[in-house]
Design a protein around this motif. Structure first.
Motif, PDB file in Angstrom:
ATOM      1  N   THR A 133       0.850  -1.187   0.000  1.00  0.00           N
ATOM      2  CA  THR A 133       0.000   0.000   0.000  1.00  0.00           C
ATOM      3  C   THR A 133       0.887   1.238   0.000  1.00  0.00           C
ATOM      4  O   THR A 133       2.112   1.139   0.115  1.00  0.00           O
ATOM      5  CB  THR A 133      -0.965  -0.002   1.201  1.00  0.00           C
ATOM      6  N   ASN A 134       0.281   2.393  -0.070  1.00  0.00           N
ATOM      7  CA  ASN A 134       0.960   3.688   0.006  1.00  0.00           C
ATOM      8  C   ASN A 134       2.054   3.823  -1.055  1.00  0.00           C
ATOM      9  O   ASN A 134       3.177   4.223  -0.752  1.00  0.00           O
ATOM     10  CB  ASN A 134       1.524   3.918   1.414  1.00  0.00           C
TER      11      ASN A 134
ATOM     12  N   TRP B 115      -3.147   4.022  -2.496  1.00  0.00           N
ATOM     13  CA  TRP B 115      -3.301   3.119  -1.353  1.00  0.00           C
ATOM     14  C   TRP B 115      -3.882   1.774  -1.778  1.00  0.00           C
ATOM     15  O   TRP B 115      -4.451   1.645  -2.857  1.00  0.00           O
ATOM     16  CB  TRP B 115      -4.210   3.766  -0.299  1.00  0.00           C
ATOM     17  N   ALA B 116      -3.817   0.786  -0.902  1.00  0.00           N
ATOM     18  CA  ALA B 116      -4.372  -0.539  -1.171  1.00  0.00           C
ATOM     19  C   ALA B 116      -5.868  -0.434  -1.489  1.00  0.00           C
ATOM     20  O   ALA B 116      -6.381  -1.181  -2.322  1.00  0.00           O
ATOM     21  CB  ALA B 116      -4.135  -1.474   0.020  1.00  0.00           C
ATOM     22  N   GLU B 117      -6.575   0.514  -0.863  1.00  0.00           N
ATOM     23  CA  GLU B 117      -8.004   0.692  -1.114  1.00  0.00           C
ATOM     24  C   GLU B 117      -8.276   1.155  -2.545  1.00  0.00           C
ATOM     25  O   GLU B 117      -9.386   1.050  -3.051  1.00  0.00           O
ATOM     26  CB  GLU B 117      -8.609   1.715  -0.139  1.00  0.00           C
TER      27      GLU B 117
ATOM     28  N   ASN C 273      -6.820  -0.107  -5.115  1.00  0.00           N
ATOM     29  CA  ASN C 273      -6.403  -1.225  -5.951  1.00  0.00           C
ATOM     30  C   ASN C 273      -7.289  -1.374  -7.185  1.00  0.00           C
ATOM     31  O   ASN C 273      -8.509  -1.415  -7.080  1.00  0.00           O
ATOM     32  CB  ASN C 273      -6.421  -2.518  -5.124  1.00  0.00           C
TER      33      ASN C 273
ATOM     34  N   ALA D 233       6.767   2.069  -1.345  1.00  0.00           N
ATOM     35  CA  ALA D 233       5.499   1.492  -0.887  1.00  0.00           C
ATOM     36  C   ALA D 233       5.766   0.779   0.432  1.00  0.00           C
ATOM     37  O   ALA D 233       6.914   0.643   0.858  1.00  0.00           O
ATOM     38  CB  ALA D 233       4.933   0.529  -1.924  1.00  0.00           C
TER      39      ALA D 233
ATOM     40  N   VAL E  35       1.341  -4.267   3.414  1.00  0.00           N
ATOM     41  CA  VAL E  35       0.017  -4.026   4.004  1.00  0.00           C
ATOM     42  C   VAL E  35      -0.016  -4.416   5.474  1.00  0.00           C
ATOM     43  O   VAL E  35      -0.438  -3.643   6.324  1.00  0.00           O
ATOM     44  CB  VAL E  35      -1.080  -4.774   3.214  1.00  0.00           C
TER      45      VAL E  35
END
Length: 143
Positions: free
Chosen positions: A9-10, A77-79, A81, A108, A111
Motif C-alpha cells: 500500500t501507500n 493506497w491498497a483501497e 487497488n 510502498a 500491508v
C-alpha cells in the motif's frame, strides 16, 4: 494511474527530489518536446513579472514563448487497488504534458508488516518485488 497492488500500500514518489519525466506540448504553437523533461517538487523558479513561482520554466524552441509548470500529488493506497486515481496534478501555464514515463524512485509499504520498499522502478509494466518477499513472508508486487 491504475494499478494492482499485491500485499502493498501507500505507493508514492520518494522524496522532494523525485523526478516526474514528461514530454511537453507548447500551448501556443503546438511544438512537442523530443526529449524527456523532468519536474521536481524541490525546484522553484521565479516567474517574470513577480507572478509567483513554478517547478519548471522553459522557453519554446519554436515560438520562443515562456511557459511554466508546477505540481502537487497524492499517494496510491491498497483501497485504490485496480482503480484509476490521480497521483499527480500539474499546474500548466502554456504547457501541456502529452506523455509520462515512470522511472525508479517510488516507495510502498507492506500491508500487514509495514515493511518499507524503497526505490521501486515502475518503468516495467509489471513490478514483481518477489526478491523482497522474504522480508514479509508473502508475495508482493505492482501490476
Amino acid at each position: 494511474m491504475g494499478a494492482t497492488l499485491e500485499n502493498i500500500t501507500n505507493l508514492r514518489p520518494l522524496g522532494e527530489d523525485f523526478r516526474w519525466y514528461l514530454k511537453m506540448k507548447c500551448g501556443n504553437c503546438g511544438e512537442i518536446s523530443e526529449k524527456w523533461q523532468y519536474i521536481r517538487l524541490m525546484d522553484s523558479v521565479a516567474l517574470k513579472g513577480g507572478r509567483g513561482s513554478a517547478s519548471m520554466v522553459q522557453k519554446c524552441k519554436l515560438c520562443a514563448r515562456e511557459n511554466s509548470i508546477g505540481r502537487s500529488g497524492c499517494d496510491y493506497w491498497a483501497e485504490d487497488n485496480e482503480k484509476f486515481k490521480t497521483i499527480v496534478e500539474f499546474e500548466c501555464r502554456g504547457l501541456e504534458p502529452v506523455d509520462f514515463q515512470p522511472q525508479a524512485g517510488f516507495a510502498a509499504e507492506g500491508v500487514e508488516s509495514g515493511t518499507v520498499f524503497s526505490d521501486i522502478n515502475l518503468q516495467e509494466k509489471v513490478c514483481d518485488l518477489g526478491a523482497l518477499q522474504g522480508a514479509i513472508g508473502h508475495p508482493v508486487g505492482i501490476f
